[in-house]
Design a protein around this motif. Structure first.
Motif, mmCIF file in Angstrom:
data_model
loop_
_atom_site.group_PDB
_atom_site.id
_atom_site.type_symbol
_atom_site.label_atom_id
_atom_site.label_comp_id
_atom_site.label_asym_id
_atom_site.label_seq_id
_atom_site.Cartn_x
_atom_site.Cartn_y
_atom_site.Cartn_z
ATOM 1 N N ILE A 66 6.241 9.036 10.156
ATOM 2 C CA ILE A 66 6.895 9.723 9.140
ATOM 3 C C ILE A 66 8.079 9.397 8.750
ATOM 4 C CG2 ILE A 66 7.971 12.143 8.953
ATOM 5 C CD1 ILE A 66 5.857 13.360 10.774
ATOM 6 N N GLY A 67 8.138 9.238 7.388
ATOM 7 C CA GLY A 67 9.494 8.620 6.602
ATOM 8 C C GLY A 67 9.424 7.370 6.370
ATOM 9 N N TYR A 68 8.275 6.427 6.813
ATOM 10 C CA TYR A 68 8.216 4.991 6.523
ATOM 11 C C TYR A 68 8.142 4.955 4.955
ATOM 12 C CZ TYR A 68 7.638 2.936 11.349
ATOM 13 O OH TYR A 68 7.712 2.635 12.460
ATOM 14 N N ARG A 69 8.428 3.870 4.467
ATOM 15 C CA ARG A 69 8.238 3.566 3.100
ATOM 16 C C ARG A 69 6.791 3.252 2.930
ATOM 17 N NH1 ARG A 69 11.659 1.520 -1.070
ATOM 18 N NH2 ARG A 69 10.657 -0.100 -2.112
ATOM 19 N N VAL A 70 6.077 3.465 1.885
ATOM 20 C CA VAL A 70 4.785 3.034 1.717
ATOM 21 C C VAL A 70 4.894 2.090 0.248
ATOM 22 C CG1 VAL A 70 2.567 4.039 0.965
ATOM 23 C CG2 VAL A 70 3.938 5.485 2.564
ATOM 24 N N GLU A 71 4.097 1.017 0.509
ATOM 25 C CA GLU A 71 4.155 0.164 -0.501
ATOM 26 C C GLU A 71 2.652 -0.296 -0.792
ATOM 27 O OE1 GLU A 71 6.400 -1.799 -1.827
ATOM 28 O OE2 GLU A 71 7.913 -0.586 -0.984
ATOM 29 N N ALA A 72 2.393 -0.206 -2.200
ATOM 30 C CA ALA A 72 1.095 -0.361 -2.715
ATOM 31 C C ALA A 72 1.033 -1.724 -3.051
ATOM 32 C CB ALA A 72 0.747 0.493 -3.897
ATOM 33 N N THR A 73 -0.235 -2.545 -3.280
ATOM 34 C CA THR A 73 -0.282 -4.143 -3.497
ATOM 35 C C THR A 73 0.722 -4.436 -4.592
ATOM 36 O OG1 THR A 73 -1.952 -3.701 -5.029
ATOM 37 C CG2 THR A 73 -2.487 -4.191 -3.054
#
Length: 116
Positions: free
Chosen positions: A21-28
């Protein structure tokens, strides 16, 4: 990707019990939001991502199989999909669809067949 879409990939580096929870999320192709919720249920692990203002504050459910790498040092989750694929994903309202079998099947079908 098929039946295993709801489990973390062995190569993703996800350690059970890690609080995402709170982690940054990166798409390709770039940043899409932050992890709002995640589960580690056997056979149905997923992330709920708050996309913030990027797509009007929408929450999306992503099967754990979409995670390619968990970077605990930088608190980032990397995905095997593009920003547009996330943007076009089926609607998800936190709490409303989590137990809705039809919504789960729709999300599974979308991510399992996105390259067809």
């Amino acid at each position: 990707m098929g039946a295993d879409i709801w489990g973390y990939r062995e190569t993703a580096g996800h350690v059970p019990g890690t609080r995402l929870i709170g982690y940054r999320v990166e798409a390709t192709d770039g940043h899409i939001g932050k992890v709002d919720k995640h589960t580690e249920e056997v056979g149905r692990s997923y992330l709920v991502v708050d996309t913030g203002p990027w797509i009007l504050g929408r929450h999306v459910m992503l099967p754990a199989g979409m995670v390619t790498r968990v970077d605990t040092e930088h608190e980032t989750v990397h995905l095997a999909c593009t920003k547009n694929e996330v943007k076009e994903s089926p609607d998800f309202e936190s709490g409303q669809h989590e137990e809705d079998g039809n919504a789960i099947k729709l999300i599974e079908h979308y991510y399992a067949n996105r390259h067809m």
